[in-house]
Design a protein around this motif. Structure first.
Motif, PDB file in Angstrom:
ATOM      1  N   ALA A 223     -54.627  -2.459 -14.824  1.00 54.39           N
ATOM      2  CA  ALA A 223     -54.150  -2.583 -16.195  1.00 54.39           C
ATOM      3  C   ALA A 223     -52.662  -2.901 -16.181  1.00 54.39           C
ATOM      4  CB  ALA A 223     -54.390  -1.275 -16.958  1.00 54.39           C
ATOM      5  N   PRO A 224     -52.185  -3.709 -17.103  1.00 52.61           N
ATOM      6  CA  PRO A 224     -50.763  -4.035 -17.147  1.00 52.61           C
ATOM      7  C   PRO A 224     -49.924  -2.795 -17.390  1.00 52.61           C
ATOM      8  CG  PRO A 224     -51.868  -4.738 -19.163  1.00 52.61           C
ATOM      9  CD  PRO A 224     -52.942  -4.350 -18.195  1.00 52.61           C
ATOM     10  N   GLU A 225     -48.785  -2.747 -16.738  1.00 57.79           N
ATOM     11  CA  GLU A 225     -47.922  -1.588 -16.852  1.00 57.79           C
ATOM     12  C   GLU A 225     -47.056  -1.713 -18.097  1.00 57.79           C
ATOM     13  OE1 GLU A 225     -45.785  -1.456 -13.206  1.00 57.79           O
ATOM     14  OE2 GLU A 225     -47.468  -0.683 -12.057  1.00 57.79           O
ATOM     15  N   LYS A 226     -46.823  -0.583 -18.732  1.00 51.32           N
ATOM     16  CA  LYS A 226     -46.001  -0.549 -19.932  1.00 51.32           C
ATOM     17  C   LYS A 226     -44.780   0.325 -19.672  1.00 51.32           C
ATOM     18  CE  LYS A 226     -49.913  -1.089 -23.071  1.00 51.32           C
ATOM     19  NZ  LYS A 226     -50.643  -0.516 -24.215  1.00 51.32           N
ATOM     20  N   PRO A 227     -43.624  -0.066 -20.182  1.00 52.77           N
ATOM     21  CA  PRO A 227     -42.409   0.699 -19.914  1.00 52.77           C
ATOM     22  C   PRO A 227     -42.385   2.053 -20.598  1.00 52.77           C
ATOM     23  CG  PRO A 227     -41.992  -1.040 -21.525  1.00 52.77           C
ATOM     24  CD  PRO A 227     -43.385  -1.266 -20.995  1.00 52.77           C
ATOM     25  N   GLY A 228     -43.218   2.275 -21.607  1.00 50.26           N
ATOM     26  CA  GLY A 228     -43.194   3.556 -22.303  1.00 50.26           C
ATOM     27  C   GLY A 228     -43.794   3.428 -23.682  1.00 50.26           C
ATOM     28  N   GLU A 229     -44.246   4.529 -24.244  1.00 50.00           N
ATOM     29  CA  GLU A 229     -44.833   4.521 -25.572  1.00 50.00           C
ATOM     30  C   GLU A 229     -44.209   5.640 -26.389  1.00 50.00           C
ATOM     31  OE1 GLU A 229     -49.007   4.840 -25.181  1.00 50.00           O
ATOM     32  OE2 GLU A 229     -49.254   2.890 -24.199  1.00 50.00           O
ATOM     33  N   GLU A 230     -44.055   5.380 -27.685  1.00 48.46           N
ATOM     34  CA  GLU A 230     -43.435   6.359 -28.559  1.00 48.46           C
ATOM     35  C   GLU A 230     -44.369   6.671 -29.713  1.00 48.46           C
ATOM     36  OE1 GLU A 230     -39.844   4.529 -29.796  1.00 48.46           O
ATOM     37  OE2 GLU A 230     -38.883   4.648 -27.839  1.00 48.46           O
ATOM     38  N   VAL A 231     -44.197   7.840 -30.288  1.00 48.51           N
ATOM     39  CA  VAL A 231     -44.933   8.204 -31.491  1.00 48.51           C
ATOM     40  C   VAL A 231     -44.235   7.556 -32.676  1.00 48.51           C
ATOM     41  CG1 VAL A 231     -45.690  10.093 -32.967  1.00 48.51           C
ATOM     42  CG2 VAL A 231     -45.679  10.383 -30.480  1.00 48.51           C
ATOM     43  N   THR A 232     -44.930   6.704 -33.398  1.00 51.74           N
ATOM     44  CA  THR A 232     -44.336   6.015 -34.540  1.00 51.74           C
ATOM     45  C   THR A 232     -44.285   6.944 -35.749  1.00 51.74           C
ATOM     46  OG1 THR A 232     -46.448   5.172 -35.348  1.00 51.74           O
ATOM     47  CG2 THR A 232     -45.286   3.838 -33.686  1.00 51.74           C
ATOM     48  N   PRO A 233     -43.458   6.627 -36.757  1.00 52.08           N
ATOM     49  CA  PRO A 233     -43.399   7.478 -37.948  1.00 52.08           C
ATOM     50  C   PRO A 233     -44.759   7.716 -38.610  1.00 52.08           C
ATOM     51  CG  PRO A 233     -41.517   6.018 -37.921  1.00 52.08           C
ATOM     52  CD  PRO A 233     -42.402   5.589 -36.783  1.00 52.08           C
ATOM     53  N   PRO A 234     -45.601   6.691 -38.828  1.00 51.96           N
ATOM     54  CA  PRO A 234     -46.915   6.976 -39.425  1.00 51.96           C
ATOM     55  C   PRO A 234     -47.775   7.892 -38.560  1.00 51.96           C
ATOM     56  CG  PRO A 234     -46.401   4.652 -39.653  1.00 51.96           C
ATOM     57  CD  PRO A 234     -45.370   5.226 -38.725  1.00 51.96           C
ATOM     58  N   GLU A 235     -47.765   7.666 -37.240  1.00 50.63           N
ATOM     59  CA  GLU A 235     -48.539   8.528 -36.346  1.00 50.63           C
ATOM     60  C   GLU A 235     -48.040   9.964 -36.424  1.00 50.63           C
ATOM     61  OE1 GLU A 235     -49.731   5.410 -32.772  1.00 50.63           O
ATOM     62  OE2 GLU A 235     -47.763   6.358 -32.768  1.00 50.63           O
ATOM     63  N   ASP A 236     -46.719  10.106 -36.501  1.00 53.57           N
ATOM     64  CA  ASP A 236     -46.110  11.426 -36.600  1.00 53.57           C
ATOM     65  C   ASP A 236     -46.585  12.152 -37.851  1.00 53.57           C
ATOM     66  OD1 ASP A 236     -44.488  13.517 -36.024  1.00 53.57           O
ATOM     67  OD2 ASP A 236     -42.617  12.400 -36.019  1.00 53.57           O
ATOM     68  N   LEU A 237     -46.524  11.469 -38.976  1.00 48.68           N
ATOM     69  CA  LEU A 237     -46.929  12.071 -40.245  1.00 48.68           C
ATOM     70  C   LEU A 237     -48.423  12.372 -40.273  1.00 48.68           C
ATOM     71  CD1 LEU A 237     -44.800   9.747 -42.541  1.00 48.68           C
ATOM     72  CD2 LEU A 237     -44.374  12.181 -42.139  1.00 48.68           C
ATOM     73  N   MET A 238     -49.220  11.496 -39.676  1.00 45.09           N
ATOM     74  CA  MET A 238     -50.670  11.699 -39.681  1.00 45.09           C
ATOM     75  C   MET A 238     -51.076  12.909 -38.852  1.00 45.09           C
ATOM     76  SD  MET A 238     -52.158   7.809 -39.394  1.00 45.09           S
ATOM     77  CE  MET A 238     -51.865   6.594 -40.674  1.00 45.09           C
ATOM     78  N   ARG A 239     -50.436  13.122 -37.711  1.00 44.03           N
ATOM     79  CA  ARG A 239     -50.822  14.276 -36.911  1.00 44.03           C
ATOM     80  C   ARG A 239     -50.364  15.572 -37.574  1.00 44.03           C
ATOM     81  NH1 ARG A 239     -47.323  14.850 -31.367  1.00 44.03           N
ATOM     82  NH2 ARG A 239     -45.275  15.186 -32.295  1.00 44.03           N
ATOM     83  N   GLU A 240     -49.295  15.497 -38.361  1.00 45.22           N
ATOM     84  CA  GLU A 240     -48.902  16.677 -39.137  1.00 45.22           C
ATOM     85  C   GLU A 240     -49.942  16.970 -40.215  1.00 45.22           C
ATOM     86  OE1 GLU A 240     -44.173  15.837 -38.269  1.00 45.22           O
ATOM     87  OE2 GLU A 240     -44.950  15.580 -40.301  1.00 45.22           O
ATOM     88  N   HIS A 241     -50.575  15.939 -40.727  1.00 44.45           N
ATOM     89  CA  HIS A 241     -51.699  16.153 -41.637  1.00 44.45           C
ATOM     90  C   HIS A 241     -52.839  16.884 -40.936  1.00 44.45           C
ATOM     91  CE1 HIS A 241     -50.742  12.857 -44.865  1.00 44.45           C
ATOM     92  NE2 HIS A 241     -50.015  13.947 -45.002  1.00 44.45           N
ATOM     93  N   GLY A 242     -52.960  16.685 -39.627  1.00 47.41           N
ATOM     94  CA  GLY A 242     -53.970  17.425 -38.874  1.00 47.41           C
ATOM     95  C   GLY A 242     -53.710  18.918 -38.914  1.00 47.41           C
ATOM     96  N   VAL A 243     -52.440  19.316 -38.834  1.00 45.46           N
ATOM     97  CA  VAL A 243     -52.084  20.734 -38.963  1.00 45.46           C
ATOM     98  C   VAL A 243     -52.468  21.230 -40.351  1.00 45.46           C
ATOM     99  CG1 VAL A 243     -50.170  22.381 -39.004  1.00 45.46           C
ATOM    100  CG2 VAL A 243     -50.223  20.567 -37.274  1.00 45.46           C
ATOM    101  N   LEU A 244     -52.148  20.441 -41.359  1.00 46.99           N
ATOM    102  CA  LEU A 244     -52.499  20.812 -42.735  1.00 46.99           C
ATOM    103  C   LEU A 244     -53.991  21.016 -42.880  1.00 46.99           C
ATOM    104  CD1 LEU A 244     -51.997  21.121 -45.790  1.00 46.99           C
ATOM    105  CD2 LEU A 244     -52.090  18.618 -45.962  1.00 46.99           C
ATOM    106  N   ASP A 245     -54.784  20.094 -42.366  1.00 48.28           N
ATOM    107  CA  ASP A 245     -56.231  20.200 -42.543  1.00 48.28           C
ATOM    108  C   ASP A 245     -56.788  21.435 -41.843  1.00 48.28           C
ATOM    109  OD1 ASP A 245     -58.498  19.068 -43.779  1.00 48.28           O
ATOM    110  OD2 ASP A 245     -59.213  18.350 -41.854  1.00 48.28           O
ATOM    111  N   ARG A 246     -56.191  21.815 -40.714  1.00 46.49           N
ATOM    112  CA  ARG A 246     -56.647  23.030 -40.028  1.00 46.49           C
ATOM    113  C   ARG A 246     -56.304  24.272 -40.846  1.00 46.49           C
ATOM    114  NH1 ARG A 246     -55.368  22.281 -33.621  1.00 46.49           N
ATOM    115  NH2 ARG A 246     -56.297  24.381 -33.552  1.00 46.49           N
TER     116      ARG A 246
END
Length: 241
Positions: free
Chosen positions: A44-67
């Motif tokens: 697989a092609p190598e990637k220099p790094g990945e970051e959590v984007t603002p929408p992803e950040d907010l969506m996973r916080e919604h996961g805390v809310l739903d729990r």
């Protein structure tokens, strides 16, 4: 060797590079990096790094809310069955909503997300509704925090408490779903690339100020502990038989 950075902006360094620094004579890849039997050209092609984007950040916080909403639902079932349980579990659940959702997550939306859509003249009706629901949600949470200590012993307080938790669930499930599927996916359309990156930095900075390093992980651990005490931690119990 895996290297994981701060809580939200996890930078996954290439395993081969890390191994080269730690032990130059041995360059290895973990088993998940390439399929069995893959030739060098099939890797697989190598990637220099990945970051959590603002929408992803907010969506996973919604996961805390739903729990937490599931904790509310478990509490409502126990109240309805007149079961004996520690009322502080509901107070702690509402405390997470107040501290993590209202005072952090929603403030991030109100300070960094909603103004961008207003300035762009896009989805303004939806944004206005979401803002009003934030205000309504904070009032309901105050009610839950006020009534939770006496909800087990006082029938009238219990009735009001259950009604408050139900109204919170009824509002926030569609609220979060609409943000996740309509608002957040359009965020990149109303900000520049620089603003987009800066927003992620702002989210992380505020999280660290309020909750310390790994704030998201700490909050999910708090939720998991409450789930265990409420008897809803085991995911298998929700599987249809």
């Amino acid at each position: 060797m895996d290297v994981i950075g701060p809580s939200k902006r996890r930078r996954l360094l290439l395993t081969g590079l890390v191994a080269a620094v730690a032990a130059p004579a041995v360059l290895t890849r973990p088993s998940f990096a390439q399929p069995k039997g893959a030739t060098p050209s099939e890797k697989a092609p190598e990637k220099p790094g990945e970051e959590v984007t603002p929408p992803e950040d907010l969506m996973r916080e919604h996961g805390v809310l739903d729990r937490v909403l599931m904790l509310y639902e478990a509490g409502m079932r126990m109240y309805g069955a007149n079961e004996d349980f520690d009322p502080s579990l509901m107070t702690q659940s509402a405390g997470i909503v107040r501290d993590f959702i209202h005072d952090y997550h929603e403030k991030s939306e109100e300070q960094h997300v909603f103004p961008r859509f207003k300035a762009a003249g896009k989805m303004t009706d939806l944004v206005g509704t979401l803002e009003r629901q934030h205000e309504a949600g904070r009032k309901v949470t105050e009610t839950v925090l006020r009534l939770a200590p006496s909800g087990r012993s006082n029938a009238d307080d219990r009735r009001q408490l259950v009604a408050a938790m139900q109204s919170f669930i009824t509002m926030y499930r569609p609220h979060a779903a609409r943000e996740d599927t309509e608002l957040f996916p359009k965020l990149k359309d109303v900000v520049s690339a620089h603003e987009y990156d800066a927003m992620a930095e702002d989210f992380e900075k505020k999280e660290h100020e309020l909750f310390g390093a790994d704030g998201f992980e700490k909050m999910t651990a708090r939720v998991a502990a409450l789930e265990q005490q409420m008897g809803i931690f085991d995911l298998n119990q929700f599987t249809p038989r």
